[in-house]
Design a protein around this motif. Structure first.
Motif, PDB file in Angstrom:
ATOM      1  N   LEU A 323       0.835  -1.204   0.000  1.00  0.00           N
ATOM      2  CA  LEU A 323       0.000   0.000   0.000  1.00  0.00           C
ATOM      3  C   LEU A 323       0.868   1.252   0.000  1.00  0.00           C
ATOM      4  CD1 LEU A 323      -2.783   1.391   0.273  1.00  0.00           C
ATOM      5  CD2 LEU A 323      -2.531   1.183   2.756  1.00  0.00           C
ATOM      6  N   VAL A 324       1.879   1.279   0.863  1.00  0.00           N
ATOM      7  CA  VAL A 324       2.777   2.432   0.915  1.00  0.00           C
ATOM      8  C   VAL A 324       3.537   2.572  -0.399  1.00  0.00           C
ATOM      9  CG1 VAL A 324       4.773   3.440   2.074  1.00  0.00           C
ATOM     10  CG2 VAL A 324       3.011   2.297   3.420  1.00  0.00           C
ATOM     11  N   SER A 325       3.953   1.451  -0.964  1.00  0.00           N
ATOM     12  CA  SER A 325       4.682   1.486  -2.229  1.00  0.00           C
ATOM     13  C   SER A 325       3.832   2.098  -3.340  1.00  0.00           C
ATOM     14  CB  SER A 325       5.116   0.065  -2.615  1.00  0.00           C
ATOM     15  OG  SER A 325       5.805   0.069  -3.854  1.00  0.00           O
ATOM     16  N   SER A 326       2.544   1.730  -3.377  1.00  0.00           N
ATOM     17  CA  SER A 326       1.664   2.284  -4.410  1.00  0.00           C
ATOM     18  C   SER A 326       1.494   3.786  -4.239  1.00  0.00           C
ATOM     19  CB  SER A 326       0.300   1.589  -4.375  1.00  0.00           C
ATOM     20  OG  SER A 326      -0.409   1.911  -3.192  1.00  0.00           O
ATOM     21  N   ARG A 327       1.511   4.235  -2.998  1.00  0.00           N
ATOM     22  CA  ARG A 327       1.377   5.665  -2.760  1.00  0.00           C
ATOM     23  C   ARG A 327       2.660   6.413  -3.108  1.00  0.00           C
ATOM     24  NH1 ARG A 327      -2.415   5.228   2.704  1.00  0.00           N
ATOM     25  NH2 ARG A 327      -4.330   4.833   1.533  1.00  0.00           N
ATOM     26  N   ILE A 328       3.793   5.754  -2.912  1.00  0.00           N
ATOM     27  CA  ILE A 328       5.055   6.362  -3.367  1.00  0.00           C
ATOM     28  C   ILE A 328       5.048   6.480  -4.884  1.00  0.00           C
ATOM     29  CG2 ILE A 328       7.548   6.032  -3.526  1.00  0.00           C
ATOM     30  CD1 ILE A 328       7.465   4.680  -0.793  1.00  0.00           C
ATOM     31  N   ASP A 329       4.569   5.445  -5.573  1.00  0.00           N
ATOM     32  CA  ASP A 329       4.486   5.500  -7.035  1.00  0.00           C
ATOM     33  C   ASP A 329       3.607   6.664  -7.486  1.00  0.00           C
ATOM     34  OD1 ASP A 329       6.105   3.287  -7.227  1.00  0.00           O
ATOM     35  OD2 ASP A 329       4.450   1.862  -7.515  1.00  0.00           O
TER      36      ASP A 329
END
Length: 485
Positions: A323-329
């Motif tokens: 989830l955090v990774s998708s928000r970084i993207d």
């Protein structure tokens, strides 16, 4: 083996207005493998001035009703049945056809019984408890008169007494052979299950679009029987955890994945710290969440398989990291767009006031985006530490293009000096303090949920590292349940 915990608390706005907590919840599991979770939310409008009693009565009669249902029902009724969900009957939208299968019929009988018993309870309470001093002080006279006029009638003639006690109802029941759930009103039910090594979640009970903002369907509606929606499954597949939360909770999180992530934090605490510690943390956290979030009463009730949660704890951590990774993207894309905008303005060579203002905004927005990304990367890295995995790294090509120094924000005075052939301006009255146009304080007020760490389940008062001795509070980050009158 399944277990259950629950907690309800008075909302911050209710404390301020001397209004009682109008939520009620319960959850438990028996040694025979039967588990029940119930959340009821009394309506907040003045007309529903005894909704706290309505919520309690609804939970109690429903608990008794589902036990009779489980004991009396044919054990083969749900045998082998795949997950099946049935929404409300909506005559106003042309949906008047009622299913004729046996499952639908027995559930209708269950709901009818709950409504009958609930109405019986509220009539008994109203007859035994006339208007009291608190009600005379806090409730508008027209609603008190409405109540009195109803009480002057025989029971059979009372048509709107239930409005005084109006509430929602959300229920999950699990047996060793099948599970079912039903819901009337707002609030959210979220179920989690590990499928092919991944955490999957869903709302098992269909949503009712009539539950919107401060409007909700209710046990006190004249057509309440048709407003129930439900689901069931009997093919041997069960959720690993199911959470029921009143709308005060989900209203505090905005985006649904934030609520899903909050419950995953609870799951992690259950798996690592145990049931008692989790209950204590909920007791501390929900009042804080109400204070900085919806200000509403809050309830949560859950049924879970603790062994399954412990065995799959890293999968839940990995879900959070993704989830955090998708928000970084997402924020990387925003940064690229802002950089392009900045570069385009710079290349244009324009120095008029409007261009300088536009450039100022682009540079400030870019600065904020980089700060937000750095915060997300820190959260990603904490989750990676939990998994024993590598930290996040910005691609080399981007690092090489980024100037480590902050972009210099040009002033309008500089533009004016150029436009006036370098004639010196003695006054800076035309200069713009961009913070007054777009202040961090304004950002904080409009994004208080995000700034409190709720979006990824972290807060200053808790640690997402579950194998170290840090404070373990569950992360903290709505008031009207008023029904259409």
């Amino acid at each position: 083996m399944v277990s259950g915990i629950y907690f309800s608390c008075q909302g911050e706005s209710h404390k301020a207005t001397d209004k009682p907590c109008q939520d009620f919840s319960l959850s438990y599991a028996t040694s025979s493998g039967i588990a029940v979770a119930i959340v009821c939310d009394g309506h907040g409008g003045e007309r529903y001035f005894r909704s706290q009693y309505g919520a309690k009565f609804a939970a109690k009669v429903t608990d008794e009703a589902v036990w009779r249902f489980v004991q009396d029902i044919d054990g083969d009724l749900f045998k082998g049945k795949q997950y099946t969900a049935v929404g409300p009957i909506l005559p106003d939208k042309g949906n008047t056809e009622k299913p004729t299968n046996k499952e639908f019929i027995v559930f209708r009988q269950l709901f009818s019984n709950i409504l009958y018993k609930w109405n019986e309870k509220i009539n008994e309470h109203a007859e035994a408890h006339p208007i009291n001093e608190w009600e005379r002080k806090h409730v508008k006279e027209k609603y008190l008169n409405e109540f009195k006029s109803q009480m002057a009638m025989d029971r059979e003639q009372r048509t709107i007494l239930e409005k005084t006690y109006g509430c929602t109802l959300m229920v999950y029941v699990q047996t060793p052979d099948y599970w079912f759930a039903f819901h009337i009103g707002d609030g959210k039910m979220i179920a989690y299950k590990i499928v092919n090594g991944k955490v999957q979640w869903k709302e098992p009970v269909p949503w009712d679009d009539r539950c919107f903002l401060n409007k909700t369907t209710s046990l006190c509606d004249s057509d309440a029987l048709n407003e129930f929606r439900f689901c069931y499954q009997g093919n041997g597949e069960f959720p690993d955890a199911v959470f029921l939360g009143s709308d005060g909770l989900d209203d505090s999180f905005g985006e649904e994945t934030n609520l899903v992530n909050f419950y995953i934090q609870v799951i992690k605490m259950l798996a690592t710290d145990g049931i008692e510690a989790t209950i204590r943390s909920l007791e501390e956290t929900l009042p804080q969440l109400s204070k900085i979030g919806s200000k509403d009463d809050m309830s949560v009730a859950t049924v879970f398989n603790l062994e399954m949660l412990k065995a799959n704890i890293q999968l839940f951590v990995d879900w959070q990291r993704e989830l955090v990774s998708s928000r970084i993207d997402e924020i990387n894309k925003r940064i690229d767009g802002l950089k392009d905008k900045r570069d385009k303005i710079n290349k244009s060579g324009k120095t008029d006031n409007n261009s300088v203002i536009e450039l100022n905004y682009a540079i400030k927005d870019l600065d904020r985006a980089r700060t937000d990304r750095n915060d997300l990367i820190k959260k990603y890295d904490r989750l990676a530490d939990e998994l024993g995995d590598s930290h996040y790294s910005i691609p080399d090509d981007e690092e090489s293009k980024e100037n480590p120094e902050k972009d210099e924000i040009p002033s309008i005075e500089a533009a004016e000096q150029i436009d006036s052939s370098n004639s010196l301006k003695e006054s800076d009255d035309n200069s713009v303090d961009m913070d007054k146009e777009h202040t961090p304080e304004a950002d904080a007020s409009t994004e208080k949920v995000q700034s409190s760490g709720v979006e990824d389940g972290a807060s200053p008062c808790m640690s997402t590292t579950y194998d170290k001795s840090y404070p373990r509070n569950i992360p903290v980050t709505g008031d009207s349940n008023e029904v259409n009158e």
